[in-house]
Design an enzyme around this catalytic site. Structure first.
Site, mmCIF file in Angstrom:
data_model
loop_
_atom_site.group_PDB
_atom_site.id
_atom_site.type_symbol
_atom_site.label_atom_id
_atom_site.label_comp_id
_atom_site.label_asym_id
_atom_site.label_seq_id
_atom_site.Cartn_x
_atom_site.Cartn_y
_atom_site.Cartn_z
ATOM 1 N N GLU A 249 102.224 -9.006 54.829
ATOM 2 C CA GLU A 249 102.191 -10.304 54.148
ATOM 3 C C GLU A 249 101.126 -10.204 53.069
ATOM 4 O O GLU A 249 99.942 -10.072 53.375
ATOM 5 C CB GLU A 249 101.877 -11.422 55.146
ATOM 6 C CG GLU A 249 102.104 -12.805 54.558
ATOM 7 C CD GLU A 249 100.815 -13.568 54.355
ATOM 8 O OE1 GLU A 249 100.452 -13.793 53.177
ATOM 9 O OE2 GLU A 249 100.163 -13.924 55.348
ATOM 10 N N CYS A 283 97.044 -17.580 50.428
ATOM 11 C CA CYS A 283 98.130 -16.774 49.867
ATOM 12 C C CYS A 283 99.349 -17.626 49.546
ATOM 13 O O CYS A 283 100.083 -17.341 48.602
ATOM 14 C CB CYS A 283 98.497 -15.647 50.824
ATOM 15 S SG CYS A 283 98.930 -16.205 52.490
#
Length: 503
Positions: A249, A283
């Site tokens: 990720e 993020c």
């Protein structure tokens, strides 16, 4: 302050015989703790212990694992403020934000433990008419030992998205937290050991990039990594040496799209919180806003109002905390400076940076090729742009090389717009909602990574599919035998024509 010379290994060197690193509060500069940089040999020993623990953990079964995970959840819930305080000390976010981060992981713990048997247990599969004499089942077995390399920006919620699902699936875990938040990792490992004292099912290793590389090479069965795209490429290259699979990720440059029929107050509130909370160090945080030209002026006004109420600082009254990584401050300042040099205007905020405290900034009229639009800023900065229609908004959103998450605010066509966005997740009339719902998968596309955590997909990510096909009675047509004759093939041909020949 915490001083730890040897987190898990009795055989490891201590004191001056080993390198260490310091963790300092990014707002005050105060020393929070001193931790060891564990060696390749220590990491290998830790993984070897995990291998034995994994066998026991897999054998105790789903019901017992759920019982232990529920107990772990209880420990975290009862000591939530203690853990939140540690998150604040190590990475700087306000205590209330740290409290929210810890709270949101509890639903994931509950869901994964409860649903693992149904998702991963034995499932009957159809065999088809030709293979009617066969019985087929599929189940999912634990990989064994999973290495988790966690980030510092959400040092509880993000790594636990891998740890929880790997544990629920029957794996042991070796956790390497960020060098900015090792104390949080140690807290989680110690809390788990209270409810699973028999074997080291969840272990800690601390250090820098060399320790993470050692974990990738130490014989783990999979690595779950969260971090920048550049670092993910290095991790992937290291994992490739031993053909160790990876779920990654990575970075994001998430867009928030606002249609002309949207609730503009809600969109402004979502944009500011989604982009500025955690000092923009998210993020899946909002970094770009594309708004229909008919309502752009009103949305800008509402955004400015909300920016006027925000202040970054290291004191308890500040709604926004400091930047955790000193090196990121330069990147944030550079993105803003480049945007202004290219004709961008500051609509709100933009006060000078002081140390690691960066004030929230709202920009507009920034060209799409500027770093503030094209690259991950990872700071409290939003870029606003008016668009002709939703077609242009989707085109600009999808033009990025990052495809992690997105948000859409609107009424009549909001879900249609959401389905056109190239990303792993989209929230409609909300921000970041996809991260907190345990049932849906979380992950990116393109430079934002691959693989999924959370939900059924997250459970299966840390297991392998195991198929068993059993013959229940002798097949009337011996297809997989040298006893097959021309007559058998003639009969098979007639069956195939009926099943697949069409009209």
């Amino acid at each position: 302050m915490t001083t730890v010379q040897d987190p898990r290994s009795d055989a490891a060197p201590t004191g001056e015989d080993r390198p260490t690193f310091e963790v300092r509060n990014p707002g005050t500069g105060d020393l929070v703790g001193t931790w060891p940089v564990q060696s390749e040999a220590e990491v290998e020993e830790t993984v070897a212990r995990a291998r034995l623990a994994a066998e026991w953990w897999a054998e105790i079964g789903y019901a017992e694992r759920r019982k232990r995970l529920d107990a772990f959840r209880g420990v975290i819930a009862r000591r939530i403020h203690q853990l939140a305080h540690l998150v604040h000390d190590e990475m700087g976010k306000p205590h209330s934000d740290a409290f929210l981060e810890v709270a949101l992981v509890l639903d994931h713990l509950a869901w994964a433990g409860k649903h693992a048997p149904k998702v991963l247990g034995q499932e009957r599969r159809s065999t088809g008419l030709i293979n009617a004499n066969l019985k087929a089942t599929v189940e999912h077995h634990p990989l064994g030992v999973v290495g988790v390399i966690g980030p510092w920006n959400y040092p509880v919620f993000t790594p636990m998205g891998s740890i929880v699902y790997a544990l629920a699936g029957g794996n042991a875990v070796v956790f390497k937290p960020s060098e900015f938040t090792p104390g949080v990792g140690a807290w989680l490992v110690a809390a788990f050991a209270e409810v699973v004292p028999e074997h080291p099912v969840l272990q800690l290793v601390t250090g820098d990039g060399s320790t993470g590389a050692a974990l990738c090479r130490a014989g783990v069965d999979k690595v779950a990594f969260t971090g920048s795209t550049a670092t993910a490429k290095r991790v992937m290259a290291t994992c490739a040496e031993t053909l160790t699979p990876l779920v990654a990720e990575c970075g994001g440059k998430d867009a928030l799209i606002v249609d002309r029929d949207a609730d503009l107050a809600a969109a402004a509130d979502g944009a500011v919180w989604g982009g500025i909370a955690n000092a923009g160090q998210t993020c899946i945080g909002v970094e770009r806003i594309y708004v229909h030209q008919d309502v752009a002026a009103e949305l800008a006004r509402l955004l400015v109002e909300r920016f006027d109420d925000l202040r970054a600082g290291a004191d308890p009254a500040a709604a926004v905390g400091p930047i955790t990584m000193p090196s990121q401050v330069r990147i944030i300042d550079q993105h803003v400076a480049d945007a202004k040099a290219a004709g961008g205007r500051v609509l709100a905020g933009g006060a000078p940076t002081q140390g690691q405290v960066v004030q929230p900034t709202l920009l507009t009229d920034v060209p799409e090729d500027c770093a503030a639009v094209a690259e991950e800023t990872f700071g409290p900065t939003l870029v606003l742009r008016a668009v002709r229609d939703m077609d242009e908004a989707v085109t600009l959103t999808n033009a990025s090389r990052y495809h992690l998450g997105a948000s859409v605010y609107g009424k009549a066509g909001a879900e249609r717009v959401a389905r056109r966005i190239r990303s792993g997740m989209v929230s409609v009339n909300s921000v970041l909602a996809f991260a907190i719902v345990p049932t849906v998968p979380f992950g990116g596309v393109g430079d934002s990574g691959f693989g999924r955590i959370h939900g059924e997909e997250g459970l299966k990510e840390f297991c392998y599919s195991h198929s068993v096909v059993r013959q229940r009675w002798k097949a009337p047509l011996p297809l997989t035998s040298f006893a097959r004759t021309a007559k058998h093939e003639e009969t098979l041909g007639k069956i195939i024509a009926l099943l697949h020949g069409g009209k």
